[in-house]
Scaffold this motif. Structure first.
Motif, PDB file in Angstrom:
ATOM      1  N   GLN A 185      12.522  -2.758  -1.935  1.00 56.77           N
ATOM      2  CA  GLN A 185      11.565  -1.334  -2.219  1.00 56.77           C
ATOM      3  C   GLN A 185      10.269  -1.265  -1.033  1.00 56.77           C
ATOM      4  O   GLN A 185      10.163  -0.433  -0.600  1.00 56.77           O
ATOM      5  CB  GLN A 185      10.918  -1.648  -3.528  1.00 56.77           C
ATOM      6  CG  GLN A 185      12.007  -0.879  -4.803  1.00 56.77           C
ATOM      7  CD  GLN A 185      11.252  -0.923  -5.961  1.00 56.77           C
ATOM      8  OE1 GLN A 185      10.498  -1.671  -6.360  1.00 56.77           O
ATOM      9  NE2 GLN A 185      11.481   0.159  -6.789  1.00 56.77           N
ATOM     10  N   ARG A 186       9.945  -2.351  -0.852  1.00 57.98           N
ATOM     11  CA  ARG A 186       8.811  -2.679   0.176  1.00 57.98           C
ATOM     12  C   ARG A 186       9.637  -2.128   1.781  1.00 57.98           C
ATOM     13  O   ARG A 186       8.753  -1.377   2.205  1.00 57.98           O
ATOM     14  CB  ARG A 186       8.531  -4.158   0.345  1.00 57.98           C
ATOM     15  CG  ARG A 186       7.395  -4.286   1.316  1.00 57.98           C
ATOM     16  CD  ARG A 186       6.674  -5.669   1.396  1.00 57.98           C
ATOM     17  NE  ARG A 186       6.271  -6.025   0.126  1.00 57.98           N
ATOM     18  CZ  ARG A 186       5.877  -7.469  -0.210  1.00 57.98           C
ATOM     19  NH1 ARG A 186       5.997  -8.043   0.595  1.00 57.98           N
ATOM     20  NH2 ARG A 186       5.242  -7.399  -1.340  1.00 57.98           N
ATOM     21  N   LEU A 187      10.689  -2.589   1.970  1.00 59.76           N
ATOM     22  CA  LEU A 187      11.251  -2.329   3.399  1.00 59.76           C
ATOM     23  C   LEU A 187      11.502  -0.597   3.247  1.00 59.76           C
ATOM     24  O   LEU A 187      11.510  -0.099   4.278  1.00 59.76           O
ATOM     25  CB  LEU A 187      12.479  -3.007   3.600  1.00 59.76           C
ATOM     26  CG  LEU A 187      12.152  -4.564   4.105  1.00 59.76           C
ATOM     27  CD1 LEU A 187      13.379  -5.195   3.913  1.00 59.76           C
ATOM     28  CD2 LEU A 187      11.473  -4.605   5.589  1.00 59.76           C
ATOM     29  N   GLU A 188      12.072  -0.181   2.004  1.00 63.27           N
ATOM     30  CA  GLU A 188      12.300   1.195   2.181  1.00 63.27           C
ATOM     31  C   GLU A 188      10.904   2.110   2.288  1.00 63.27           C
ATOM     32  O   GLU A 188      10.876   3.001   2.914  1.00 63.27           O
ATOM     33  CB  GLU A 188      12.893   1.544   0.606  1.00 63.27           C
ATOM     34  CG  GLU A 188      13.528   2.968   0.583  1.00 63.27           C
ATOM     35  CD  GLU A 188      14.349   2.973  -0.727  1.00 63.27           C
ATOM     36  OE1 GLU A 188      14.063   4.095  -1.257  1.00 63.27           O
ATOM     37  OE2 GLU A 188      15.125   2.216  -1.040  1.00 63.27           O
ATOM     38  N   ALA A 189       9.905   1.700   1.556  1.00 63.32           N
ATOM     39  CA  ALA A 189       8.794   2.370   1.649  1.00 63.32           C
ATOM     40  C   ALA A 189       7.936   2.309   3.008  1.00 63.32           C
ATOM     41  O   ALA A 189       7.399   3.290   3.643  1.00 63.32           O
ATOM     42  CB  ALA A 189       7.586   1.837   0.469  1.00 63.32           C
ATOM     43  N   SER A 190       8.238   1.292   3.799  1.00 62.92           N
ATOM     44  CA  SER A 190       7.770   1.136   5.231  1.00 62.92           C
ATOM     45  C   SER A 190       8.575   1.566   6.148  1.00 62.92           C
ATOM     46  O   SER A 190       7.961   1.665   7.285  1.00 62.92           O
ATOM     47  CB  SER A 190       7.380  -0.544   5.299  1.00 62.92           C
ATOM     48  OG  SER A 190       8.813  -1.055   5.584  1.00 62.92           O
ATOM     49  N   GLU A 219       0.757  -1.194  -0.037  1.00 61.83           N
ATOM     50  CA  GLU A 219       0.027  -0.073   0.010  1.00 61.83           C
ATOM     51  C   GLU A 219       0.712   1.188  -0.037  1.00 61.83           C
ATOM     52  O   GLU A 219       0.277   2.330  -0.349  1.00 61.83           O
ATOM     53  CB  GLU A 219      -0.632  -0.035   1.460  1.00 61.83           C
ATOM     54  CG  GLU A 219      -0.034   0.062   2.554  1.00 61.83           C
ATOM     55  CD  GLU A 219      -0.828  -0.473   3.782  1.00 61.83           C
ATOM     56  OE1 GLU A 219      -0.862  -0.180   4.700  1.00 61.83           O
ATOM     57  OE2 GLU A 219      -1.659  -1.624   3.541  1.00 61.83           O
ATOM     58  N   HIS A 220       2.069   1.223   0.175  1.00 59.47           N
ATOM     59  CA  HIS A 220       2.988   2.343   0.450  1.00 59.47           C
ATOM     60  C   HIS A 220       3.644   2.704  -0.867  1.00 59.47           C
ATOM     61  O   HIS A 220       3.910   3.949  -1.297  1.00 59.47           O
ATOM     62  CB  HIS A 220       4.163   2.056   1.385  1.00 59.47           C
ATOM     63  CG  HIS A 220       3.630   1.729   2.628  1.00 59.47           C
ATOM     64  ND1 HIS A 220       3.448   2.686   3.728  1.00 59.47           N
ATOM     65  CD2 HIS A 220       3.697   0.283   3.326  1.00 59.47           C
ATOM     66  CE1 HIS A 220       3.103   1.967   4.814  1.00 59.47           C
ATOM     67  NE2 HIS A 220       3.353   0.656   4.571  1.00 59.47           N
ATOM     68  N   VAL A 221       3.443   1.874  -2.046  1.00 61.62           N
ATOM     69  CA  VAL A 221       3.889   2.297  -3.361  1.00 61.62           C
ATOM     70  C   VAL A 221       2.819   2.354  -4.252  1.00 61.62           C
ATOM     71  O   VAL A 221       1.844   1.602  -4.293  1.00 61.62           O
ATOM     72  CB  VAL A 221       4.693   0.929  -3.818  1.00 61.62           C
ATOM     73  CG1 VAL A 221       5.232   1.494  -5.276  1.00 61.62           C
ATOM     74  CG2 VAL A 221       5.914   0.658  -2.937  1.00 61.62           C
TER      75      VAL A 221
END
Length: 501
Positions: free
Chosen positions: A391-396, A342-344
């Protein structure tokens, strides 16, 4: 007299000119020497122009990236071991002749090395061909193995999508003569387990069979000599529309428009058991022995996958071709449908994240007597998976721990370095992961802040009073709670508390 003086003056002038020329030549020689030395040593200007970068298609991985990688590798290796696989390793380069002729049109992507003492070598392109060479060389006819290692491809990199020139592959293979489709079904179950465990989002595993493709090409009027090249065109259907693939077949590869149109009727079909039944009744395909055999095995495969409870993620897709020449039966490819994040704002398109199939003829290509060892295997596209996880960890903005340290050994007063060293040695010897700051008299606040920054859950504090009482003050960083623990019980207390973290 005047004439003599004039002659002497002229002679002196000539002498001076000669001397000046000699001096000039000497100076020129010295300057040349200095310039040569300067060129050998390099100049300051040259140093500034030197660019520090990794080669095209490669990257460095810092502690955070490596922590993510290790997490993914752990999940994958755990799955491979759960299914009873042994681990092997092979050289990073092979004899060039070992690799050539095994990859079809992709052979142009193999990295060749310079002649080394009479051997023509190439960097390995994948882990499957070296595995087949290993089986033939050691006369192994039965093994279930996994292999995680780097491979190399002289490809055009697309690093934002996890496409590199140097990258890891994670392979699982079953070699041996077994009843049809049982090992093949297990390979698909493994892909399903790994992708579910890594929580990458929704995915589908496309399945097809080389025999169905070959039978389809035959009934559509494709000459035998064009099977493989037309196969590589069909394999592009996941990236480009049918019209472009048809154009390539006809304009570039010389296929008749009628044959291309007949192929188009089949390769746009996908489904499950219903589609298999439909094709078994197809008036053209059902008359082709090879295609009928492939469809029969595909039906059996879906029955086993149904028992595994994973058919909801499996799609029988006639457009799946997989370009590698060595596949002989079932082929499959796992594709992410979306990035569940959901963050991207926009989903990240990463394409295939796993692929594999059956290659019953590859080992026989290396065996002097042509003895075949049936094989089926899967390769996990770990680099693409890393791209998603990063990318997921960067966004979260989740904090990543880059060490596994369980406890920091600290002191509350000065002149306790020796006591810290004694205690940390005891902990290391007991197998506890421990650190301390490399200062004689660090401030307690600095030691506690270090734990906050690095995620260390516990602090073992030694002080003068604690030493007298034979205890250590154990501080839980998250709650700031402190408890006094007997020195002889400290190791067990740390194990108990870190197992709960």
């Amino acid at each position: 007299m005047a004439e003599e003086a004039a002659v002497r003056a002229q002679a002196e002038t000539v002498r001076r000119l000669k001397q000046d020329k000699a001096d000039a030549d000497e100076i020129a020689k010295e300057v040349a020497k200095l310039l040569e030395m300067k060129a050998q040593l390099g100049t300051d200007e040259g140093k500034h122009k030197f660019v520090l970068k990794t080669p095209k298609g490669t990257r460095d991985f810092g502690p955070k990236e490596m922590a993510i990688r290790e997490r993914a590798f752990k999940a994958i290796i755990s799955c491979f071991k759960r299914h009873g696989a042994e681990v092997i390793d092979t050289p990073v380069f092979e004899l060039k002749e070992t690799l050539t002729g095994k990859y079809g049109e992709d052979s142009k992507l193999i990295y060749d090395l310079k002649d080394q003492g009479g051997e023509l070598l190439s960097l390995r392109y994948d882990l499957t061909v070296p595995f087949a060479r290993y089986l033939a060389m050691n006369k192994i006819t039965n093994i279930k193995r996994y292999h995680i290692a780097k491979v190399y491809r002289r490809d055009n990199p697309a690093m934002t999508r996890g496409r590199y020139r140097e990258f890891y592959q994670c392979d699982f293979d079953i070699a041996g003569q077994f009843d049809p489709m049982i090992p093949d079904a297990e390979c698909l179950k493994i892909v399903h387990e790994i992708l579910s465990d890594l929580q990458l989002g929704d995915f589908v595993i496309k399945v097809n069979d080389r025999r169905i493709l070959d039978g389809m090409f035959a009934v559509c009027g494709v000459p035998d000599s064009k099977f493989r090249t037309i196969c590589s065109s069909v394999d592009k259907l996941d990236k480009v529309p049918w019209e472009e693939v048809r154009s390539e077949m006809v304009a570039e590869k010389g296929l008749s428009p009628e044959a291309a149109d007949r192929i188009g009727e089949y390769v746009q079909l996908h489904g499950g058991l219903d589609l298999i039944e439909q094709l078994l009744q197809d008036p053209k395909l059902s008359q082709n022995k090879v295609a009928k055999e492939g469809l029969g095995d595909m039906k059996l495969l879906f029955e086993y996958l149904s028992l595994f409870g994973i058919t909801g993620k499996i799609s029988f897709d006639l457009s799946l071709a997989r370009g590698l020449d060595y596949y002989t039966g079932v082929i499959f490819e796992a594709v992410l449908l979306q990035q569940d994040n959901e963050h991207v704002e926009e989903p990240v398109s990463v394409g295939s994240v796993a692929g594999g199939g059956r290659y019953d003829g590859l080992v026989g290509m290396f065996d002097p007597k042509g003895r075949k060892v049936p094989c089926v295997g899967v390769s996990i596209g770990i680099e693409r998976i890393f791209s998603i996880l990063e990318q997921r960890l960067e966004a979260s903005e989740e904090k990543i721990r880059t060490t596994e340290t369980q406890v920091l050994v600290a002191s509350a007063q000065k002149k306790l370095l020796e006591e810290r060293l004694k205690l940390i040695s005891e902990l290391w010897d007991a197998g506890i992961k421990a650190e301390m700051l490399y200062k004689k008299n660090p401030k307690l606040l600095n030691q506690l802040q270090y734990c906050e920054e690095t995620g260390i859950p516990l602090v073992a504090i030694v002080g003068e009073q604690e030493l007298k009482d034979g205890v250590v003050k154990l501080r839980i960083v998250a709650t700031r709670e402190e408890v006094s623990v007997r020195r002889e019980s400290l190791v067990e207390e740390i194990r108990i508390r870190t197992s709960q973290c």
